[in-house]
Design an enzyme around this catalytic site. Sequence first.
Site, PDB file in Angstrom:
ATOM      1  N   ASP A 112       0.853  -0.847  -0.077  1.00 30.35           N
ATOM      2  CA  ASP A 112      -0.142  -0.048   0.054  1.00 30.35           C
ATOM      3  C   ASP A 112       1.031   1.251  -0.019  1.00 30.35           C
ATOM      4  O   ASP A 112       1.691   1.723  -0.800  1.00 30.35           O
ATOM      5  CB  ASP A 112      -1.281  -0.032   1.114  1.00 30.35           C
ATOM      6  CG  ASP A 112      -2.148   1.059   0.994  1.00 30.35           C
ATOM      7  OD1 ASP A 112      -3.085   0.886   0.385  1.00 30.35           O
ATOM      8  OD2 ASP A 112      -1.921   1.969   1.983  1.00 30.35           O
ATOM      9  N   HIS A 279      -6.732  -6.923   0.590  1.00 28.30           N
ATOM     10  CA  HIS A 279      -6.062  -6.045   0.591  1.00 28.30           C
ATOM     11  C   HIS A 279      -4.757  -6.195   1.614  1.00 28.30           C
ATOM     12  O   HIS A 279      -3.732  -6.189   1.306  1.00 28.30           O
ATOM     13  CB  HIS A 279      -6.794  -4.625   0.682  1.00 28.30           C
ATOM     14  CG  HIS A 279      -5.712  -3.461   0.633  1.00 28.30           C
ATOM     15  ND1 HIS A 279      -4.908  -3.129  -0.242  1.00 28.30           N
ATOM     16  CD2 HIS A 279      -5.068  -2.477   1.772  1.00 28.30           C
ATOM     17  CE1 HIS A 279      -4.131  -2.029   0.036  1.00 28.30           C
ATOM     18  NE2 HIS A 279      -4.277  -1.912   1.275  1.00 28.30           N
TER      19      HIS A 279
END
Length: 299
Positions: A112, A279
């Site tokens: 991320d 994620h």
Amino acid sequence: MTSPTTFPGFHDVRVTVDDGVALHAAVGGSGRSGRAVVLLHGFPQTHLCWRHVAPALAADHTVVVPDLRGYGASDKPAGTSPDTYSKRTMARDVVRLAAVLGVDRFALAGHDRGALVAVRAGLDHPEVVTHLAVLDVLPTLDMWDVLHGADAAVAFHLYLMAQPAGLPEAMITGAADTFFGHFLDAWTPPGTPAPFDADVRAEYLRRSREAVGSIVADYRASAGVDVEHDRADRDAGRRLAMPVTVVQQDWGAALGYDAAGLWGAWAPDLDHRTTTAGHFMAESAPDQVLAALRDLLTR
């Protein structure tokens, strides 16, 4: 449960990397013969997101797991300049941290926001970053290019935190746990348990609540100075010189772009993989992430 501050077999350090800025990091496996590995966390997390991966890697490698500038237990300078939280500055932090710890060359993995820092480190410091792993992002320039129409609503936070200083900070501070908790919930695949227990979730929320200003400044940089840096590199034909592995959800299919193609333009030596792990893959599928990292380190 793993402590929010220390992994088994690791010790904590605090290293000054810039004027008035020190980074906290967990360090393990010192003296191992394998290549050194640095692991960078994402949003809204801290170095703790690597708690399942780092100890396994430390069996064979020196492993450094910092909190990024502006996050966790690292310092959070005021974002008074666009460069304060540019990925170029944050990448330089990581290189300086490693150097103080006696690590002059290392493999770098980021998730991320940490992945964006890792990519910038690979572009700016190819003599230092030997291998690069990227978890669940696109390069900054490409990220903005693929977001359009109603589908861009999935990335509403990018647009909110790109606004001039004052408004996003006030809005997020007014409901910080709701805001940050939204991503911890929404980015976990439906019908699957959260990949962090209540204590880890509470630590993420506490650390994010304490860092609203610096988190917003990090995101604001990605709508400004980081785009400028990426565009300059693309125009100059600069690419990632090291072996690169990208592991990401299949957002390309959902939003209509060729993720492997976009990454291939930046990384000639690319291993691109998709996952259904969600994620927070370093927490939900650590074995999958470990396998990808170990494959990368053999290239």
